[in-house]
Design an enzyme around this catalytic site. Structure first.
Site, PDB file in Angstrom:
ATOM      1  N   ASP A   1       2.824 -24.227 -52.940  1.00 30.09           N
ATOM      2  CA  ASP A   1       3.090 -23.977 -51.519  1.00 30.09           C
ATOM      3  C   ASP A   1       3.866 -25.150 -50.886  1.00 30.09           C
ATOM      4  O   ASP A   1       3.937 -26.251 -51.451  1.00 30.09           O
ATOM      5  CB  ASP A   1       1.745 -23.783 -50.803  1.00 30.09           C
ATOM      6  CG  ASP A   1       1.819 -22.830 -49.633  1.00 30.09           C
ATOM      7  OD1 ASP A   1       2.928 -22.611 -49.120  1.00 30.09           O
ATOM      8  OD2 ASP A   1       0.760 -22.328 -49.206  1.00 30.09           O
TER       9      ASP A   1
ATOM     10  N   ASP B   1       3.749 -14.246 -45.600  1.00 33.43           N
ATOM     11  CA  ASP B   1       2.318 -14.144 -45.323  1.00 33.43           C
ATOM     12  C   ASP B   1       1.999 -12.828 -44.625  1.00 33.43           C
ATOM     13  O   ASP B   1       0.831 -12.502 -44.421  1.00 33.43           O
ATOM     14  CB  ASP B   1       1.872 -15.298 -44.421  1.00 33.43           C
ATOM     15  CG  ASP B   1       1.678 -16.575 -45.215  1.00 33.43           C
ATOM     16  OD1 ASP B   1       1.625 -16.501 -46.451  1.00 33.43           O
ATOM     17  OD2 ASP B   1       1.589 -17.658 -44.594  1.00 33.43           O
TER      18      ASP B   1
HETATM   19  C1  DGJ Z   1       0.514 -20.474 -46.795  1.00 33.10           C
HETATM   20  C2  DGJ Z   1       0.710 -19.426 -47.843  1.00 33.10           C
HETATM   21  O1  DGJ Z   1       1.821 -18.632 -47.543  1.00 33.10           O
HETATM   22  C3  DGJ Z   1      -0.557 -18.593 -47.979  1.00 33.10           C
HETATM   23  O2  DGJ Z   1      -0.356 -17.577 -48.916  1.00 33.10           O
HETATM   24  C4  DGJ Z   1      -1.690 -19.495 -48.378  1.00 33.10           C
HETATM   25  O3  DGJ Z   1      -1.482 -20.001 -49.663  1.00 33.10           O
HETATM   26  C5  DGJ Z   1      -1.835 -20.613 -47.364  1.00 33.10           C
HETATM   27  N1  DGJ Z   1      -0.613 -21.312 -47.161  1.00 33.10           N
HETATM   28  C6  DGJ Z   1      -2.892 -21.584 -47.807  1.00 33.10           C
HETATM   29  O4  DGJ Z   1      -2.970 -22.669 -46.974  1.00 33.10           O
END
Ligand code: DGJ
Length: 737
Positions: free
Chosen positions: A476, A546
């Site tokens: 990430d 997300d």
């Molecule tokens: C942002 C990501 O896009 C999510 O899928 C998840 O992994 C969160 N971060 C976790 O903090």
């Protein structure tokens, strides 16, 4: 032979799959662009360089009295530089020690290389016959090398540039774009992808006026506001028809792309590293390399251009170890438990989907250090004793016993100020001494331009990977770079930071991806905030957003697929009401839309019904049946929910023997008009069996009939059984004769 040079006319013919890219060395020894488009013969195209007598802006070349058509402001340039009459967007500019910024680059030599030389320190397309064209500055010993690569299995030209300082002094590179190209015509549209969290990659089409339209990124990430790509379209180009010239940058940090319509009837495309807040000190004897730009052309519309990018990236960019192999089908913990990933919460979630075919459990954020929320712990890559008193072994064993592999989340480039790492090394965060840095998501960015910081990250991540049975990593990257300053760089090099950051990121990826070849890596950046071909070079798929709402996903996945293959787009089925939109969509629809990519699940499986668990099993089996199409097939976007109440995507096997069509009707309208969709890409002479299992529909139709007459969606048999919003209809096509 893919690259041919006619010595008599001094013309280069670059021939890729179905395309020609032609330019020549003109009478003043300058490389002038002639043509990029559908394959033509090796005609003499120098006649296109006859210029009108210039107006007063068209300054004569140095040493000449009258422009007479010979002016840098009139040339259709393969490369353009500041001074000496060029008044349009330059692709290059520099500063000599004397203060002069003037260049005058001309052809010096060229080589045709049977295999493309690797680009050191940066990802680029693999293989392909390559032209290396060297230009020399008339007034100095500076050289630039332009690289062009063509492929016989994709209609793309990969371009990049190197600047070589053969002078005896240090110089400053102020702008070094990857490519420049003057396309005939001043009446084009430009297609760009606007990017924002939760609604990534929204296509925007703009008619280009005279002047310059620019998209750029200053955030240190490739995609926070715009995808690093655009396409020049004829006014009448559609998804299916017409000319489309796409540009996509293999680059993960701040970029710029420009389209400039000049007063001479040409449109200049150029771009690469963002030169805003950029200055690179190039010492004597050193060479600076730009990232690679990939230029695709199709006369089969935006869809045709997409298919060329998909083939190019699948065949020459994404790690061949994984690109066409079945992907892990994951159950991810994030939307299921957020910051409460205790074994007690997670084990039942794993148990609930045991035996469904889901084959990988991914432990997302919250397993390390003091990371009980987003305020602390980033940077401390040690298993949290509070949450996992016995380490990760019990949860990993549990996943294994349920027949699943184990994956884990990292955000290696970041640090929370509230972390042991930051307390020990406050100077490792990107910030200016004495200036309060701004935080985003309560975190700072580590200065990975520094070798010691990179070594720490590689070792900390490696230790977890070595000590635990891990098969999958989700990587990430949740904030932008702001106070752009490294304590390890001398003052005159501070404006090198973003590019050095990208090089640092590639170095870490190189070491970890090659150090753990059995581990599958997925990219992520708070959704699709760093979705670019350079990331894809290391990580075969990237979390696209997300936003897991399937309706929103029809838009996000539509936009993302314009430049990237479906197999690169990570998509999950999640719970409803959806956590981002509060919308409720049928479970089947959520899975059907997630299947148009690298599929997976992300929900608390203890909260769904046993019928739904049964559906998961069927969904996963269905996906496994169509997965080869997702990995290797040709994509046709038939309808999209930006423009229509319907979404439809079709994937056809390369040999045209099978196809899968997913249609979604957004809103159900009583007494609606008859709706047909028009499949494409089939063998018109073949007979196909068309099946919709849900409605027990089976038809035998010719490819010609299917594509021209279309498939009817709201047939009584299909529709009236269960009306409702956001319904999907799946058609499977198999060639039977
Ligand atoms: C942002 C990501 O896009 C999510 O899928 C998840 O992994 C969160 N971060 C976790 O903090």
């Amino acid at each position: 032979m893919a690259i041919f040079y006619n010595e008599e006319t001094k013309t280069f013919y670059l021939e890729g799959k179905g395309i020609s890219y032609v330019f020549g060395i003109n009478e003043t020894n300058f490389p002038e662009h002639y043509y990029f488009g559908t394959r033509i013969g090796r005609d003499e195209l120098r006649y296109t360089t006859e210029h009108n007598i210039g107006d007063s802006a068209d300054t004569a070349l140095p040493g000449q009295i009258h422009a007479g058509g010979k002016s840098y402001n009139l040339y259709r340039s393969e490369f353009s530089f500041y001074g000496n009459g060029e008044l349009r967007e330059c692709s290059f500019s520099m500063l000599f020690g004397s203060g002069s910024r003037i260049n005058d680059f001309n052809y010096e030599t060229h080589e045709i290389l049977p295999e493309k030389p690797a680009l050191s320190g940066m990802p680029s397309m693999r293989g392909g016959e390559t032209l290396k064209l060297t230009l020399k500055d008339k007034n100095s010993e500076m050289r630039v090398h332009l690289f062009y690569t063509v492929y016989d299995d994709a209609a793309v030209v990969a371009r990049r540039m190197e600047v070589e300082n053969r002078t005896a002094e240090s110089v400053k590179i102020l702008r070094a774009y990857s490519f420049a190209l003057d396309v005939y015509g001043n009446d084009h549209d430009l297609l760009t992808l606007e990017n924002a969290w939760g609604r990534e990659n929204r296509p925007e089409r703009t008619h280009l006026p005279h002047g310059t339209l620019m998209i750029d990124e200053k955030s240190g990430s490739s995609t926070r506001h715009h995808a690093p790509a655009f396409a020049l379209l004829d006014r009448d180009t559609t998804e299916e028809r017409g000319n489309a010239l796409g540009v996509s940058l293999i680059y993960s940090t701040s970029f710029v792309l420009k389209a400039q319509v000049s007063t001479k009837g040409y449109t200049r495309l150029t771009g690469g590293i963002n030169d805003f807040d950029f200055c690179w000190v190039l010492d004597a004897g050193e060479t600076f390399a730009t990232p690679e730009a990939v230029l695709a052309f199709s006369d089969e519309g935006i869809g045709g251009m997409s298919r060329e990018f998909h083939d190019a990236y699948r065949n020459h960019l994404i790690n061949p170890r994984y690109v066409k192999k079945p992907r892990p089908i994951v159950i991810n913990s994030w939307e299921a438990v957020y910051f409460d990933p205790s074994p007690a919460r997670l084990m039942p979630i794993i148990d609930a989907v045991k035996g469904t075919g889901i084959d990988t459990f991914v432990l997302d954020d919250g397993w390390f250090g003091a990371r009980r929320n987003d305020r602390a712990g980033l940077g401390d890559w040690v298993v949290s004793k509070d949450v996992y008193p016995e380490g990760l072994a019990p949860i990993i064993d549990h996943a294994h016993k349920a027949g699943m592999k184990f994956g884990i989340w990292f955000e290696p480039e970041m640090v929370n100020p509230d972390s042991d790492l930051f307390r020990a090394h406050p100077d490792w965060a990107i910030s200016v001494p004495g200036v309060e840095p701004c935080v985003a998501r309560r975190q700072l960015v580590l200065d990975i331009t520094r070798a010691d910081v990179r070594d720490y990250i590689v070792e900390a991540v490696s230790k977890i990977l070595r000590e635990n049975e891990i098969d999958y990593v989700k990587w990430d990257f949740n904030r932008a770079l702001t106070e752009n300053f490294s304590r390890a760089l001398p003052a005159e090099r501070e404006q090198e930071l973003h590019h050095r950051y990208a090089l640092g990121f590639y170095d870490i990826c190189e070491r970890l991806v090659n150090g753990f070849p059995h581990i599958f890596f997925e990219g992520c950046a708070g959704g699709g905030g760093r979705f670019d071909p350079a990331v894809l070079y290391y990580f075969p798929q990237i979390w696209a957003s997300d936003d897991t709402d399937a309706y929103m996903r029809t838009q996000i996945q539509h936009g993302t697929s314009i430049f990237y293959p479906l197999s690169a787009i990570s998509c999950h089925t999640s719970i409803c009401p959806n956590h981002q939109t509060n919308r409720t969509l049928p479970f089947k629809t959520r899975a059907d839309i997630a299947h148009l990519g690298a599929t997976g699940y992300e929900l608390d499986t203890t909260k769904i019904t046993s019928e739904e668990i049964g559906e998961v099993k069927t969904q996963v089996a269905d996906y496994k049946e169509m997965q080869d199409l997702v990995l290797e097939g040709d994509l046709y976007r038939l309808e999209n929910t930006f423009e229509s109440n319907y979404f439809a995507q079709m994937i056809v096997s390369k040999d045209k023997s099978r196809a899968h069509i997913t249609v979604m009707r957004a809103l159900c309208r009583p007494n609606d008009e008859h709706k047909r969709i028009f499949p494409r890409g089939l063998d018109k002479n073949a007979i196909y069996e068309v099946v919709n299992e849900e409605y027990e529909l089976k038809m035998r139709l010719s490819g010609a009939a299917i594509m021209n007459v279309g498939l009817v969606i709201n047939l009584k048999t299909l529709d009236q059984k269960m009306p409702g919003d956001f319904k999907t209809f799946i058609f499977k096509l198999v060639k039977i004769a």
